[in-house]
Design an enzyme around this catalytic site. Sequence first.
Site, PDB file in Angstrom:
ATOM      1  N   CYS A   6     -27.099  49.535  29.708  1.00 10.09           N
ATOM      2  CA  CYS A   6     -26.816  50.125  31.023  1.00 10.09           C
ATOM      3  C   CYS A   6     -28.064  50.795  31.601  1.00 10.09           C
ATOM      4  O   CYS A   6     -28.704  51.626  30.956  1.00 10.09           O
ATOM      5  CB  CYS A   6     -25.679  51.133  30.881  1.00 10.09           C
ATOM      6  SG  CYS A   6     -25.447  52.163  32.332  1.00 10.09           S
ATOM      7  N   CYS A   9     -27.710  54.651  31.762  1.00 11.46           N
ATOM      8  CA  CYS A   9     -27.848  55.239  30.421  1.00 11.46           C
ATOM      9  C   CYS A   9     -29.328  55.295  30.037  1.00 11.46           C
ATOM     10  O   CYS A   9     -29.791  56.293  29.461  1.00 11.46           O
ATOM     11  CB  CYS A   9     -27.059  54.442  29.389  1.00 11.46           C
ATOM     12  SG  CYS A   9     -25.278  54.730  29.425  1.00 11.46           S
ATOM     13  N   HIS A  48     -21.288  57.370  29.397  1.00 10.35           N
ATOM     14  CA  HIS A  48     -21.128  56.063  30.054  1.00 10.35           C
ATOM     15  C   HIS A  48     -19.663  55.692  30.273  1.00 10.35           C
ATOM     16  O   HIS A  48     -18.888  55.603  29.323  1.00 10.35           O
ATOM     17  CB  HIS A  48     -21.778  54.956  29.214  1.00 10.35           C
ATOM     18  CG  HIS A  48     -21.613  53.598  29.840  1.00 10.35           C
ATOM     19  ND1 HIS A  48     -22.497  53.108  30.774  1.00 10.35           N
ATOM     20  CD2 HIS A  48     -20.637  52.664  29.707  1.00 10.35           C
ATOM     21  CE1 HIS A  48     -22.077  51.912  31.177  1.00 10.35           C
ATOM     22  NE2 HIS A  48     -20.953  51.626  30.544  1.00 10.35           N
ATOM     23  N   THR A  96     -22.882  48.235  42.223  1.00 19.84           N
ATOM     24  CA  THR A  96     -23.805  47.331  41.525  1.00 19.84           C
ATOM     25  C   THR A  96     -24.181  47.841  40.145  1.00 19.84           C
ATOM     26  O   THR A  96     -24.581  47.050  39.288  1.00 19.84           O
ATOM     27  CB  THR A  96     -25.095  47.120  42.349  1.00 19.84           C
ATOM     28  OG1 THR A  96     -25.697  48.393  42.598  1.00 19.84           O
ATOM     29  CG2 THR A  96     -24.808  46.426  43.665  1.00 19.84           C
ATOM     30  N   HIS A 101     -21.388  56.988  39.212  1.00 23.86           N
ATOM     31  CA  HIS A 101     -22.409  57.805  39.869  1.00 23.86           C
ATOM     32  C   HIS A 101     -21.920  58.225  41.240  1.00 23.86           C
ATOM     33  O   HIS A 101     -21.143  57.521  41.888  1.00 23.86           O
ATOM     34  CB  HIS A 101     -23.736  57.050  39.972  1.00 23.86           C
ATOM     35  CG  HIS A 101     -23.603  55.692  40.592  1.00 23.86           C
ATOM     36  ND1 HIS A 101     -23.177  54.599  39.878  1.00 23.86           N
ATOM     37  CD2 HIS A 101     -23.832  55.255  41.856  1.00 23.86           C
ATOM     38  CE1 HIS A 101     -23.151  53.548  40.677  1.00 23.86           C
ATOM     39  NE2 HIS A 101     -23.529  53.919  41.884  1.00 23.86           N
ATOM     40  N   HIS A 103     -23.208  59.145  44.953  1.00 24.13           N
ATOM     41  CA  HIS A 103     -24.310  59.139  45.915  1.00 24.13           C
ATOM     42  C   HIS A 103     -24.251  60.437  46.718  1.00 24.13           C
ATOM     43  O   HIS A 103     -23.194  60.788  47.265  1.00 24.13           O
ATOM     44  CB  HIS A 103     -24.184  57.968  46.891  1.00 24.13           C
ATOM     45  CG  HIS A 103     -24.319  56.613  46.274  1.00 24.13           C
ATOM     46  ND1 HIS A 103     -25.501  55.897  46.306  1.00 24.13           N
ATOM     47  CD2 HIS A 103     -23.432  55.829  45.623  1.00 24.13           C
ATOM     48  CE1 HIS A 103     -25.319  54.740  45.703  1.00 24.13           C
ATOM     49  NE2 HIS A 103     -24.070  54.659  45.287  1.00 24.13           N
TER      50      HIS A 103
END
Length: 115
Positions: A6, A9, A48, A96, A101, A103
């Site tokens: 990843c 990660c 993760h 993607t 996460h 933004h």
Amino acid sequence: MTDPNCLFCKICAGEIPSQKVYEDEHMLAFRDINPQAPVHVLVVPKSHFATLAEMNEEQAELVKECLVRIPHIAASLGLASGYRLIVNQGKDAGQTVFHLHIHLLGGKPLGETIV
Ligand code: 5GP
Ligand code: ZN
């Protein structure tokens, strides 16, 4: 939990460099490589998991930690007049990188489209 394949990660582990704006034991915030606003930061829990659908209770606590920290990160980036958070979930949302996460976008009036 980490995934050796990843990207985020690897960024959290420091194996791939990033422009960090905040880090603690639970999360990393770093500048997006392809910014969509004058300030575009990704806030990433260090554990993760791909999407909210796969999040366990412990990871939910980490997301809470991220949310509590974000106003402080935003203030440190000069976003006193506001900012927008986006969390893409899956293909239709354009996700993607399949490590959850948030933004953090700002630095100009962002307009009224896409919420
Ligand atoms: P998504 O489309 O999955 O919601 O967001 C992934 C984000 O990661 C994109 O905005 C993309 O520009 C950013 N990104 C992809 N690869 C890298 C990288 O290697 N470094 C950094 N800093 N950002 C990346
Ligand atoms: Zn990951």
